[in-house]
Design a protein around this motif. Structure first.
Motif, mmCIF file in Angstrom:
data_model
loop_
_atom_site.group_PDB
_atom_site.id
_atom_site.type_symbol
_atom_site.label_atom_id
_atom_site.label_comp_id
_atom_site.label_asym_id
_atom_site.label_seq_id
_atom_site.Cartn_x
_atom_site.Cartn_y
_atom_site.Cartn_z
ATOM 1 N N UNK A 109 34.751 33.315 35.680
ATOM 2 C CA UNK A 109 34.026 34.468 36.229
ATOM 3 C C UNK A 109 34.854 35.750 36.319
ATOM 4 N N UNK A 110 36.019 35.791 35.709
ATOM 5 C CA UNK A 110 36.860 36.994 35.772
ATOM 6 C C UNK A 110 36.176 38.212 35.151
ATOM 7 N N UNK A 111 35.322 37.991 34.178
ATOM 8 C CA UNK A 111 34.663 39.091 33.481
ATOM 9 C C UNK A 111 33.534 39.723 34.288
ATOM 10 N N UNK A 112 32.849 38.940 35.050
ATOM 11 C CA UNK A 112 31.634 39.405 35.739
ATOM 12 C C UNK A 112 31.865 40.588 36.685
ATOM 13 N N UNK A 113 32.809 40.524 37.607
ATOM 14 C CA UNK A 113 32.944 41.634 38.558
ATOM 15 C C UNK A 113 33.523 42.918 37.972
ATOM 16 N N UNK A 114 34.156 42.846 36.811
ATOM 17 C CA UNK A 114 34.755 44.060 36.240
ATOM 18 C C UNK A 114 33.810 44.814 35.309
ATOM 19 N N UNK A 115 32.665 44.245 35.003
ATOM 20 C CA UNK A 115 31.711 44.892 34.099
ATOM 21 C C UNK A 115 31.073 46.089 34.800
ATOM 22 N N UNK A 116 31.300 47.323 34.301
ATOM 23 C CA UNK A 116 30.783 48.508 34.975
ATOM 24 C C UNK A 116 29.268 48.681 34.852
#
Length: 89
Positions: free
Chosen positions: A52-59
């Motif tokens: 899930x590292x990608x999910x919160x950084x997606x603007x």
């Protein structure tokens, strides 16, 4: 379960998710020759480690766990898989 990038990424292609992915599961990356050819980024379901590292950084909030992809974006699940099927064919 794997994560899916939906069409909300189209034409944005912010590489924050690519940078955050420890499994190198997001393509095409900015360093790939095909980066400009594709409207969005995709997550390889075979390489995704569900961190899930990608999910919160997606603007643009385009990334979801597969089972949480909104109804209106369900085609994105197949689009992600199809992108990688054509790369290995």
């Amino acid at each position: 379960m794997t994560y899916v990038i939906t069409e909300a990424c189209a034409d944005s292609k912010d590489a924050a998710c690519w940078e955050a992915c420890p499994a190198d599961a997001i393509h095409p990356g900015p360093q790939e020759a095909s980066f400009r050819e594709h409207a969005q980024l995709y997550i390889d379901p075979a390489a995704c480690i569900d961190c899930s590292a990608c999910e919160p950084v997606c603007p643009v909030e385009a990334i979801y766990p597969e089972e949480d992809v909104p109804e209106a974006s369900q085609d994105s699940i197949a689009a992600n898989r199809d992108f990688f099927a054509t790369r290995t064919a």
